[in-house]
Design a protein around this motif. Structure first.
Motif, short mmCIF file in Angstrom:
data_model
loop_
_atom_site.label_atom_id
_atom_site.label_comp_id
_atom_site.label_asym_id
_atom_site.label_seq_id
_atom_site.Cartn_x
_atom_site.Cartn_y
_atom_site.Cartn_z
N LEU A 146 -9.65 3.02 -19.12
CA LEU A 146 -8.20 2.95 -18.99
C LEU A 146 -7.68 1.58 -19.41
CD1 LEU A 146 -7.82 4.66 -15.51
CD2 LEU A 146 -7.50 5.72 -17.76
N GLN A 147 -6.67 1.60 -20.23
CA GLN A 147 -6.10 0.35 -20.71
C GLN A 147 -4.62 0.54 -20.96
OE1 GLN A 147 -8.38 -1.26 -23.92
NE2 GLN A 147 -7.21 -3.16 -24.06
N GLY A 148 -3.86 -0.52 -20.82
CA GLY A 148 -2.45 -0.47 -21.13
C GLY A 148 -1.68 0.52 -20.28
N GLU A 149 -0.79 1.26 -20.92
CA GLU A 149 0.07 2.19 -20.19
C GLU A 149 -0.73 3.26 -19.46
OE1 GLU A 149 3.90 5.17 -20.93
OE2 GLU A 149 3.11 3.95 -22.58
N GLN A 150 -1.87 3.70 -20.04
CA GLN A 150 -2.68 4.73 -19.38
C GLN A 150 -3.24 4.23 -18.05
OE1 GLN A 150 -6.42 6.09 -21.24
NE2 GLN A 150 -5.70 8.20 -20.96
N ALA A 151 -3.56 2.95 -17.96
CA ALA A 151 -4.03 2.37 -16.71
C ALA A 151 -2.92 2.44 -15.67
CB ALA A 151 -4.47 0.93 -16.92
N LEU A 152 -1.71 2.14 -16.07
CA LEU A 152 -0.57 2.22 -15.16
C LEU A 152 -0.33 3.66 -14.72
CD1 LEU A 152 1.81 0.90 -13.72
CD2 LEU A 152 3.15 1.20 -15.82
N GLN A 153 -0.41 4.60 -15.67
CA GLN A 153 -0.25 6.01 -15.33
C GLN A 153 -1.25 6.44 -14.26
OE1 GLN A 153 -0.83 7.76 -19.21
NE2 GLN A 153 1.36 7.77 -19.70
N PHE A 154 -2.48 5.98 -14.40
CA PHE A 154 -3.53 6.34 -13.45
C PHE A 154 -3.22 5.78 -12.06
CE2 PHE A 154 -7.51 5.67 -11.19
CZ PHE A 154 -8.17 6.88 -11.37
N LEU A 155 -2.79 4.54 -12.00
CA LEU A 155 -2.49 3.93 -10.71
C LEU A 155 -1.24 4.52 -10.06
CD1 LEU A 155 -3.29 0.22 -11.56
CD2 LEU A 155 -4.47 1.64 -9.86
N ARG A 156 -0.30 4.98 -10.88
CA ARG A 156 0.93 5.54 -10.33
C ARG A 156 0.79 7.00 -9.91
NH1 ARG A 156 5.50 5.35 -14.41
NH2 ARG A 156 6.75 5.92 -12.58
N THR A 157 -0.17 7.73 -10.51
CA THR A 157 -0.21 9.17 -10.26
C THR A 157 -0.46 9.51 -8.80
OG1 THR A 157 -1.17 11.30 -10.89
CG2 THR A 157 -2.69 9.43 -10.77
N ARG A 158 0.35 10.39 -8.29
CA ARG A 158 0.21 10.91 -6.94
C ARG A 158 0.04 12.42 -7.01
NH1 ARG A 158 5.25 10.37 -2.89
NH2 ARG A 158 5.40 12.58 -2.40
N HIS A 159 0.87 13.05 -7.82
CA HIS A 159 0.81 14.51 -7.98
C HIS A 159 -0.46 14.96 -8.69
CE1 HIS A 159 4.98 14.82 -6.64
NE2 HIS A 159 5.26 13.81 -7.45
N GLY A 160 -1.15 14.04 -9.37
CA GLY A 160 -2.33 14.43 -10.13
C GLY A 160 -3.64 14.31 -9.40
N VAL A 161 -3.66 13.73 -8.19
CA VAL A 161 -4.93 13.49 -7.51
C VAL A 161 -4.89 13.93 -6.04
CG1 VAL A 161 -5.61 11.57 -8.98
CG2 VAL A 161 -4.23 11.13 -6.93
N GLY A 162 -6.08 14.20 -5.50
CA GLY A 162 -6.22 14.53 -4.08
C GLY A 162 -5.37 15.71 -3.66
N ASP A 163 -4.54 15.51 -2.62
CA ASP A 163 -3.66 16.56 -2.13
C ASP A 163 -2.21 16.33 -2.55
OD1 ASP A 163 -3.12 14.34 -0.63
OD2 ASP A 163 -3.08 15.37 1.32
N GLY A 164 -2.01 15.43 -3.48
CA GLY A 164 -0.66 15.14 -3.95
C GLY A 164 0.11 14.20 -3.05
N SER A 165 -0.54 13.62 -2.07
CA SER A 165 0.14 12.71 -1.15
C SER A 165 -0.15 11.26 -1.50
CB SER A 165 -0.33 12.98 0.29
OG SER A 165 -1.65 12.49 0.49
N ASP A 166 0.56 10.36 -0.84
CA ASP A 166 0.34 8.94 -1.02
C ASP A 166 -1.06 8.54 -0.58
OD1 ASP A 166 1.12 6.31 -1.66
OD2 ASP A 166 1.62 5.90 0.43
N LEU A 167 -1.64 9.26 0.40
CA LEU A 167 -2.98 8.95 0.88
C LEU A 167 -4.02 9.26 -0.19
CD1 LEU A 167 -2.83 10.21 4.58
CD2 LEU A 167 -2.14 8.02 3.61
N GLY A 168 -3.83 10.38 -0.91
CA GLY A 168 -4.74 10.72 -2.00
C GLY A 168 -4.65 9.71 -3.12
N ARG A 169 -3.44 9.24 -3.39
CA ARG A 169 -3.25 8.25 -4.45
C ARG A 169 -3.98 6.95 -4.12
NH1 ARG A 169 2.62 7.10 -6.43
NH2 ARG A 169 3.02 7.12 -4.20
N ILE A 170 -3.92 6.52 -2.86
CA ILE A 170 -4.57 5.26 -2.49
C ILE A 170 -6.07 5.32 -2.72
CG2 ILE A 170 -5.21 3.82 -0.51
CD1 ILE A 170 -2.39 4.12 0.53
N SER A 171 -6.73 6.43 -2.30
CA SER A 171 -8.18 6.52 -2.49
C SER A 171 -8.53 6.59 -3.97
CB SER A 171 -8.77 7.73 -1.73
OG SER A 171 -8.08 8.92 -2.02
#
Length: 471
Positions: free
Chosen positions: A253-278
């Protein structure tokens, strides 16, 4: 940092005043210049858990090394940092004064708060959208033990409902009213960075003399400076809100894609802020491994770029802008082994009601054990399989990816060879030499306390992000 354009629900005029003052203050400043850890499975920083380490650590390696580039970096990085942000105490509280700098490693333990904001005057509104409020969406508290043998980075959910103290107004005209239950990410609206510091200090019971902020642009430039961050995905991850679309397996991950990965919430875990943190902790642990790799540490140009990228895209508290203090902190962090740097999540649940409905409710019983251990510098560890909703061990991630490729249901049980019982740190449990069987727990050596209910990982652990789990 988030894909949601959340904003505080009340006191709009006060927030607008605060934001205006924040922008004015920032412009003025720019113009002027996881394993077992003693405190637990704690690691640090990304937007800063990694960044507290990355900024101070990278600067220390450059500046303390004695390389000629160090002198150039010292001058230019100091110029980039500006004069810093004051951290006035909340009403009735005493300001925290850091130890004076010296050429030695920072004396004793210390705490640094890293804040990721979702708004910046220089950010591309076309890419990130226009935001009429600045929210502290990433809040990572880095604690370094008194003997500098381990560190803990605690991520505090942006949606966690917490008390906000009577923070000082940024223009010095007085204090905001204290509030008993507001989302964590509103704190910045009531006094800027110093209010986030005061809020986290009240929540954790820890003094916080150092703090720093990084915005969207900073995350992009940091990933570019290290040449990309390799991240494992157990399953494909796709998020239409941030534009992230990666396949199972490893992606650099580099550049904007790295930011997209860190910002995604709906794309990981259960869609919550807790899933995003892990999921973010998967990135942060990899970033820290990248920064501490020989490829980075033996490359003066890369180190210099890293230091400049961090300094140019961060706003630091006044005491943290002092290069002597940076070198002290960097010296304390430089030789920390990765398995003694742990990332954990402030204990919380999304199943609350009333004021906690749709938000995150703190689990105080677990939080008390965590911060009692941190304050006392007592060792603790996590239960096995406690990576969190948005992450899994690399072995589990490989199995999930294989099941997905075969058309199986992801997350199903998979056969595995029998091995000796493992400890929460991933190390095989003690065995009897003659038989190879685990020793009797009654006579096994006492180990660190296991804090049940706590999630996270060490920086040495290979983990993978898990795509959104449809229910």
């Amino acid at each position: 940092m988030t894909d949601d354009r959340d904003r505080p629900a009340s006191r709009a005029e006060s927030r607008a005043e605060s934001r205006a003052a924040s922008r004015t203050g920032r412009r003025a400043a720019e113009t002027s210049g996881r394993g077992v850890a003693r405190h637990g499975r704690l690691r640090a920083t990304g937007p800063l858990g990694t960044i507290g380490r990355v900024v101070a650590g990278a600067l220390a390696v450059v500046l303390v090394s004695g390389a000629s580039v160090g002198a150039i970096a010292a001058y230019q990085v100091r110029s980039d940092l500006g004069s810093g942000v004051a951290l006035p105490a909340a009403k009735g509280k005493t300001p925290i004064v850091a130890s004076p700098p010296s050429v030695d490693a920072y004396p004793g333990g210390f705490n640094v708060l890293v804040v990721g904001t979702d708004n910046d005057a220089a950010q591309d509104e076309g890419a990130f959208g226009k935001r009429d409020a600045t929210l502290n969406d990433v809040n990572i508290l880095l604690h370094v033990s008194a003997d500098h043998s381990n560190a803990t980075a605690v991520s505090i959910p942006r949606d966690m409902v917490v008390p906000i103290p009577a923070c000082a107004k940024e223009d010095g005209s007085g204090y905001y009213s204290a509030m008993s239950a507001r989302p964590m990410n509103e704190a910045y609206s009531y006094g800027g960075l110093s209010c986030v510091v005061s809020t986290v200090s009240e929540l954790t019971g820890l003094d916080i003399p150092f703090a720093g902020m990084i915005s969207f642009n900073g995350v992009i430039e940091m990933s570019n400076a290290v040449g990309g961050v390799p991240v494992c995905a157990a399953t494909p991850i796709k998020d239409r809100y941030t534009g992230l679309d990666i396949q199972a397996g490893e992606t650099v991950l580099q550049g904007e894609q790295a930011l997209q990965f860190l910002r995604t919430r709906h794309g990981v875990g259960d869609g919550s802020d807790l899933g995003r943190i892990s999921s973010q902790q998967v990135y942060l642990s990899s970033l820290l491994r990248t920064v501490k790799s020989a490829d980075t540490l033996t490359n003066p140009t890369k180190l210099y770029s890293l230091a400049r990228a961090a300094a140019s895209n961060m706003t630091l508290s006044e005491q943290l802008t002092d290069l002597g203090t940076m070198v002290q902190i960097g010296s304390a962090l430089r030789d920390l082994p990765l398995d003694q740097v742990n990332f954990v999540q402030y204990p919380g649940t999304t199943e609350g009601t009333g004021v906690y409905a749709g938000k995150v409710q703190p689990i105080t019983s677990v939080a008390t054990k965590l911060f009692d251990a941190i304050r006392a510098d007592q060792p603790f560890t996590l239960e096995a399989g406690s990576e969190g909703l948005g992450a899994a061990s690399a072995a589990a991630g490989d199995a999930a990816a294989g099941d997905a490729a075969a058309g199986d249901v992801a997350g199903g049980a998979s056969a595995a060879p029998e091995t000796p019982a493992a400890s929460a740190s991933g190390t095989p449990a003690p065995t009897t030499p003659a038989t190879g069987t685990p020793t009797d727990p009654a006579v096994a050596p006492a180990g660190p306390e296991v804090i049940s209910g706590l999630t996270g990982q060490s920086a040495a652990e290979q983990t993978c992000s898990v795509g959104f789990l449809q229910k």
